[in-house]
Design an enzyme around this catalytic site. Sequence first.
Site, short mmCIF file in Angstrom:
data_model
loop_
_atom_site.label_atom_id
_atom_site.label_comp_id
_atom_site.label_asym_id
_atom_site.label_seq_id
_atom_site.Cartn_x
_atom_site.Cartn_y
_atom_site.Cartn_z
N ALA A 130 31.27 26.79 81.59
CA ALA A 130 31.41 26.74 80.13
C ALA A 130 30.57 27.85 79.53
O ALA A 130 29.79 28.50 80.23
CB ALA A 130 30.95 25.39 79.60
N LYS A 131 30.73 28.12 78.27
CA LYS A 131 29.86 29.07 77.58
C LYS A 131 29.96 28.81 76.08
O LYS A 131 30.96 28.28 75.61
CB LYS A 131 30.32 30.51 77.85
N GLY A 132 28.90 29.16 75.38
CA GLY A 132 28.92 28.98 73.93
C GLY A 132 28.28 30.15 73.24
O GLY A 132 27.64 30.99 73.89
N ASP A 151 20.93 32.21 76.96
CA ASP A 151 21.60 33.48 77.25
C ASP A 151 21.05 34.47 76.23
O ASP A 151 19.99 34.22 75.64
CB ASP A 151 23.14 33.31 77.13
N VAL A 199 33.28 27.01 74.77
CA VAL A 199 34.50 26.98 75.58
C VAL A 199 34.16 26.30 76.90
O VAL A 199 33.24 26.70 77.60
CB VAL A 199 35.06 28.40 75.83
#
Length: 411
Positions: free
Chosen positions: A101-103, A142, A56
């Site tokens: 952002a992050k995934g 992460d 995202v």
Amino acid sequence: MKHIDAVRLFFDRAADQMELSENIRTLMLTAKRELQVQVAIERDNGQIATYIGYRVQHDNARGPMKGGLRFHPQVDLDEVRSLASLMTWKTAVVNIPYGGAKGGITVDTTKISRRELELITRKFIDQIHDAIGPDIDIPAPDMGTNAEVMAWIRNQYEKYHGFKPACVTGKPVELHGSPGREEATGRGVGILALKLLGRLGHKPQGTRVAIQGFGNVGSHAAMFLNSADCSVVAVSDVSGAYYRPEGLDVAHLYRYACEHNRSLAGYTEAEHISNDELLALDVEMLIPAALGGVITDENAAQIKAPVIIEAANGPIWPGADQILHERGVTVLPDILANAGGVTASYFEWAQNRQHYQWGLDRVRQELDRVLSEAFQQVWELSVERGVSLRTAAYILGIGRVGRATILGGIT
Ligand code: NAD
């Protein structure tokens, strides 16, 4: 409650203070782009396994989007959305030139082999490589991912785009990573925890600390605080919590985890208690450093620590946050508390682009400078406006993103 609704509530508390209109709130909260992809691999036993991967990209008003990649069985679009949004406010709070952002991939890394982990990572990059890059969106570690995974990401990305070490951060130091990146989030948590103690008029000596999670962030925070004379009395991981009222031997615990595949299971030099019991311990400082949503309306009343440092992303639900605020508990919010990681990632990205490696001392010095400045600004804003540190941090972050959005032009 969904994770994204929790972030929205925290956002709204600050937006109300700032008197932001509804259409500006919608503009700032809506993600630029959301990707959901199929990640199919052949497992070691010859069977086909299909996983779902997400990325995202929330906002790029202040620069390329930046955020970690989480491999965990609880990953879903809601969680990734909320974490991407947090990254936007976090990069703005520490004033580094990135968006958010992050995934993630919904996978239990404890149930797959190293080869399968590598295949999943590479297949995911096959699916999203066109949407990321050093000037677009830069992944980082992460939960469930580490430097080795970042090295696979870089290698797979470069198969399509040529030499681009700045396409991902948190890489091994031997492969264009930065000294001090691995420790940076936990070290930053420690630096900020000491700053907060100082502001509250307390000394590290006599401060008993309980830390949930003994992965990258929790272990480095424990070591930093231990070396600063705090007494780390409890730490935990998925196997449960380990408690020693006189203080744990943190260096020994760290060695134990390294020798046992990053797990504390079987550690006998402390009393074994549950993760829930750790949260309710009678300590001066509680540091959730594992999953989000662990402090809820149900258990908030049992929390005894007067200070909570949010090393994890989103560990406190909004209802619990309100209960804790009313009880006078001081919470250092995630968008400041764990920003050391993305700050050191920024240093790594900057070094990659200059093809020049900094020494560890310089990384630590710059990290301290950036975090101290952000802490000072958030603290002053909180005093000036009479709001919590969380609302102050959101006001600072939203203000910076808002100004960049307006200056850049919306249409
Ligand atoms: P990690 O995978 O290295 O460690 C996670 C730890 O949490 C492990 O000890 C694991 O056993 C424990 N854990 C997992 N599920 C648990 C459960 N149900 N109950 C108790 N413990 C559990 O992850 P990390 O990189 O240390 O990340 C921890 C938190 O910090 C996450 O919320 C992450 O989003 C946040 N964070 C990480 C970074 C970073 O640079 N790694 C940066 C900013 C924020």
